[in-house]
Scaffold this active site. Structure first.
Site, PDB file in Angstrom:
ATOM      1  N   GLY A  81       0.911  -1.223  -0.095  1.00 30.27           N
ATOM      2  CA  GLY A  81      -0.072  -0.010   0.135  1.00 30.27           C
ATOM      3  C   GLY A  81       0.791   1.328   0.036  1.00 30.27           C
ATOM      4  O   GLY A  81       1.905   1.213  -0.595  1.00 30.27           O
ATOM      5  N   SER A  82       0.524   2.346   0.937  1.00 27.39           N
ATOM      6  CA  SER A  82       0.962   3.612   0.744  1.00 27.39           C
ATOM      7  C   SER A  82       2.429   3.625   1.432  1.00 27.39           C
ATOM      8  O   SER A  82       2.971   4.485   1.092  1.00 27.39           O
ATOM      9  CB  SER A  82       0.043   4.559   1.310  1.00 27.39           C
ATOM     10  OG  SER A  82      -1.028   4.542   0.603  1.00 27.39           O
TER      11      SER A  82
END
Lengths: 451, 485
Positions: B215-216
């Site tokens: 993810g981020s």
């Protein structure tokens, strides 16, 4: 020509016996030290027991067979002592099932019988008279176990209460006596009469060959029925060797081998018990590949391999993995694992020496019966060792048989002590009557030709 | 007759020779083959004959040995088994060994020739030394903080010392007690069956062996690539990114959870985790630069060993621009282990250098003499020192006033990055909450701990799951424990 008294060498024998007892006690202590770090409490008693037995046998020999070969008794004492050590060592792995004390009792009985034979049997030729009695007794002994329940697939035991003997073991001495006697009496006829087949094989008349073949076939048949393959192989080998020695016909060996091959093939393909033994021999790891774990032969090979050249040391191997026959048929695997190839070779050499001494007595004796008996008894030892040692090391298919003196089994120990007693007796006559300085000379053609 | 007796004797001699030759074959030439047969129990018996050496955490053993007197004699015991299971693994009579028990087996079981005072003699006699000990880099307080932080939730924590690569904590939950697999009894096979049948996979070492979409948190890698390649030179310059951003060559539109991402600067986009900015940045920076940077951080390296082997984290090497844009925000096929993401945080903290992560400080003989020690080793330089410095600044701002304020520790410089990773078919799965961070004590020249936390199924409403909400507090607790040591 100056007449010299042949050397007796009883002092040598005594010294060697002391060495044999000390070696055994050392092994016993070694097991204890390896396992618990202390000398086992029974060491003194064990040493004393073995020592007293050996000394008694020595005294009997000294008094009644003073010219006997000085190696026979020490070898037997050492092998028996080593056997007790190995069994004691395996007993440590099976606390609920101690075999060493029983084996010591049987060893005592064996030495007792050995002493009795040496003392009572003044001349081995006496046995000739009982040749036919021997064979009848042998057949009875072999047939009786059929009426007793099978143990581990073989009907070779007589059990009364907690007491069991294996009569087939005793039968082999009786057969040796009978074969020796019969062949000594008929060897000329066997060698010279009858029709000639080809260049080597000379078929004697049925009258001469018939009885012995019949008895032999009967005994082998019974053994096959009892699934005692080791003993039937032994009888076969004994018969062929004695026939060859008596007649000098190479053809007999050829015929013997052919018959053996045919018999082995027939039994091997028809008898499931034997068939599986042969299959195990050809593919010892088949059961592993099939996911059923290693069989006894594979375990035995593992044990030998684990020993390597020098062994793990007494008490430090894992041959108990072999399972139920570890103390009897597979005792050699323990020797191989814990004493290594070096120890195993030493044991083989002890047997070889025992056999060689028997043969030497045979060579030195003058009467054909004595010669054949000595050769027969020595061959029994040699064949037993080969059949069982070859079996557990994967050289030949495995057949149940006791390693002389080493394996657990009362009947076997007793029988082997009697064999040693007879060899002592035979070597005593051989050496007492041999011209001094030519102990092993075998050139007495005159006596030999006229039985 | 004499001649024939001699012949028979020769025959007996032949038998003897055959026996000796065959015995030599079995005991010498074929011995190794028999010894190596898996059905031969001797190896196993030997193996458990002596007590196994211990695995030490903070100088104290977390393992032990129990003498059962049985054939496979010594059984392994574990103090605080579930807590250290991801570090130790198990040493079972039936099921073999895993993790440190596996990787350091030769030391622990005493077969390592280095343990013997005279290695050559040892080789010759095939003798066995007493088991040696394995001193780990794990710190009990950090390990406990991580385990307590996850508090029964499914997830993992990896904590590193950035300057050295020493692993301070390695936690995976739910866990199991490896002692249940020691021994040969029926309960061992039962435990094995139960553990393997458990849908929560307690024996899975999530910190080392499970890869998740990062993810981020992967934006740290993307930013590093963009800065190093010169795609971005000014953290505060607008990035000319639309919101929503249409993935190149598709009609798929990517949007943000936060506002203000249109044409945002890298500083703003990093602080608030703008997907649109980083997706476009990834596509603009290009596949080669991203692949190269990801590789330097440790992605696509299947050979990482700590010394337990670590699952390879992956970043695709051939993608179209849309896939690349998604990959740049840690989605599509990008996957990382928690250890890998801790390495990413550590690289930022350590001036761009990725140190080889390791669990074993040194190995010793049973009596404590050092046999071998693990040297600090640089795996790669993941980015230039200047880039690292700028990323440190960006990460600090995330904690100070961005998505990662939950990780803030008063008086301590903390840098972090949140992540909320979508997964499952059509992103149907409960998202994974990520947080990676590092912390620097005042007065220290450099951060002394880097952490990665992943929580698989934070028991919260889906919308509430975010790295900042679920994972950051755990990271904070871990960092606090590490700093207070």
């Amino acid at each position: 020509m100056e007449v010299r008294v042949p050397p007796r060498r009883r002092g040598t024998e005594l010294a060697l016996i002391v060495v044999a007892v000390l070696l055994s006690v050392y092994g016993y202590c070694d097991v204890g030290l390896a396992r618990t770090g202390s000398v086992p409490p029974g060491a003194a008693g064990y040493g004393a027991g073995l020592g007293v037995l050996a000394l008694l046998a020595h005294l009997a020999v000294r008094l009644r067979a003073p010219y006997a070969d000085p190696l026979l008794l020490p070898i037997a004492v050492l092998l028996n002592g080593l056997g007790l050590v190995l069994i004691y060592r395996l007993d440590l792995e099976t606390p609920g099932d101690r075999a060493a004390p029983t084996q010591l009792v049987w060893s005592t009985i064996g030495v007792g019988l050995c002493v009795a034979v040496v003392v009572l049997l003044r001349d081995h030729r006496l046995l000739r008279r009982y040749a036919y009695l021997s064979v009848v007794a042998a057949l009875v002994l072999m047939i009786v176990p059929i009426f007793f329940p099978a143990v581990n697939g073989a009907r070779i035991w007589i059990r009364v209460g907690g007491f069991s003997i294996q009569p087939g073991e005793f039968a082999k001495i009786l057969f040796a006596v009978f074969f020796a006697s019969y062949l000594a009496a008929n060897r000329t006829a066997l060698a010279t009469t009858g029709r000639t087949l080809g260049r080597f094989v000379q078929l004697p008349t049925g009258r001469v060959l018939g009885p012995v073949v019949a008895i032999w076939l009967l005994s082998v048949g019974v053994l096959v029925l009892e699934r005692d393959l080791g003993t039937s192989l032994l009888f076969f080998g004994l018969f062929v060797v004695l026939l060859y020695v008596a007649t000098g016909r190479t053809g007999w060996i050829a015929v013997g081998l052919l018959l053996a091959a045919a018999g082995a093939y027939a039994v091997g393909s028809l008898e499931p018990h034997v068939h599986s033994r042969v299959a195990d021999w050809l593919h010892p790891f088949a059961s592993i590949e099939a996911g059923r774990g290693p069989n006894q032969l594979a375990q035995s090979l593992f044990a030998f391999a684990a020993g390597g050249l020098l062994g793990t040391g007494l008490g430090l191997g894992h041959s108990i993995l072999i399972g139920f026959a570890a103390k009897s048929d597979f005792i050699l695997a323990t020797a191989g694992e814990e004493l290594g190839l070096a120890g195993l070779a030493a044991i083989f050499l002890l047997y070889a020496l025992l056999v060689e001494r028997g043969y030497r007595a045979g060579l030195a004796l003058r009467d054909p019966f004595g010669r054949l008996l000595a050769v027969g008894l020595a061959s029994i030892v040699a064949l037993q060792v080969f059949v069982i040692a070859g079996g557990v090391t994967g050289l030949i298919p495995l057949t149940g048989m006791a390693m002389p003196f080493l394996a657990q089994g009362g009947s076997s120990v007793v029988t082997n002590w009697i064999i040693v007693a007879l060899l002592i007796r035979l070597s005593d006559s051989a050496r007492a009557h041999a011209p001094a300085g030519t102990e092993s000379a075998g050139a007495q053609p005159q006596q030999e030709a006229s039985p | 007759m004499t001649r024939y007796i001699r012949h028979a004797a020769a025959f007996c001699l032949l038998l003897l020779v055959a026996l000796l030759v065959n015995a030599t074959r079995v005991q010498v030439f074929d011995a190794e083959k028999y010894d190596d047969n898996p059905a031969n129990r001797r190896r196993a018996i030997e193996r458990f004959a002596e007590p196994r050496g211990d695995i030490l955490v903070d100088g104290r053993p977390v393992t032990g040995s129990k003498d059962t007197g049985e054939q496979l004699r010594h059984e392994r015991t574990y103090t605080n088994g579930p807590l250290y299971a991801p570090v130790t693994g198990f040493a079972s009579q039936v099921y073999g060994t895993t993790f440190l028990e596996h990787a350091e087996d030769s030391v622990l079981s005493g077969t390592d020739p280095m343990l013997a005072p005279l290695p050559l003699w040892h080789d010759l006699t095939r003798s066995r030394s007493p088991g040696g000990d394995v001193v780990t880099t794990v710190r009990a307080a950090v390990q406990r903080a991580a385990h307590a932080g996850l508090d029964g939730k499914k997830g993992a924590v990896a904590a590193l010392e950035p300057a050295t690569g020493r692993i301070l904590a390695l936690v995976s939950t739910p866990s199991y007690d490896p002692e249940r697999l020691s021994g040969t009894s029926r309960s061992v096979t039962d435990s094995w069956a139960r553990l393997n049948g458990d849908p929560d996979k307690p024996m899975l070492n999530r910190a080392l062996r499970q890869t998740y979409p990062p993810g981020s948190t992967f934006k740290v890698v993307t930013a590093a690539a963009a800065l190093d390649s010169g795609e971005i030179t000014d953290l505060d310059a607008p990035t000319r990114s639309p919101d929503p951003y249409t993935l190149p060559g598709t009609s798929t539109r990517l949007s943000n959870e936060v506002t203000g991402c249109t044409d945002a600067s890298l500083r703003y986009a990093f602080r608030w985790s703008c997907n649109t900015v980083f997706a476009k940045l990834g596509a603009d920076t290009g596949l080669d630069a991203l692949v190269e940077t990801a590789g330097k951080f440790g992605f696509n390296d299947p050979g990482i060993k700590v010394p337990s082997s670590v699952a390879a984290s992956t970043f695709d090497t051939s993608m179209d621009r849309a896939q690349l844009a998604l990959s740049a925000i840690g989605q599509y096929d990008t996957r990382a282990t928690p250890l890998q993401m801790a390495m990413v945080a550590a690289a930022v903290a350590n001036g761009g250098f990725v140190k080889a992560p390791h669990l074993v400080e040194r190995t010793t003989t049973g009596s404590g003499t050092t046999v071998d020690s693990t040297a600090t080793r640089t795996l790669h330089q993941a980015m230039g020192p200047g880039t690292a410095l700028r990323l440190r600044e960006l990460m600090t701002e995330v904690v100070e006033e961005g998505t990662g304020t939950n990780a803030a520790i008063p008086g301590v410089t903390v840098g972090g990055k949140t992540g909320t990773a979508q997964h499952g078919l059509g992103n149907s799965g409960t998202p994974y909450a990520w947080f990676i961070s590092w912390a620097q004590k005042p007065g220290d020249g450099e951060p002394s701990v880097a952490v990665a936390v992943v929580v698989e199924d934070a028991a919260a409403a889906r919308a509430d799951i975010s790295g900042g909400g679920s994972a950051a507090p755990i990271a904070r607790a871990v960092m606090e424990a590490a700093l207070s040591g």
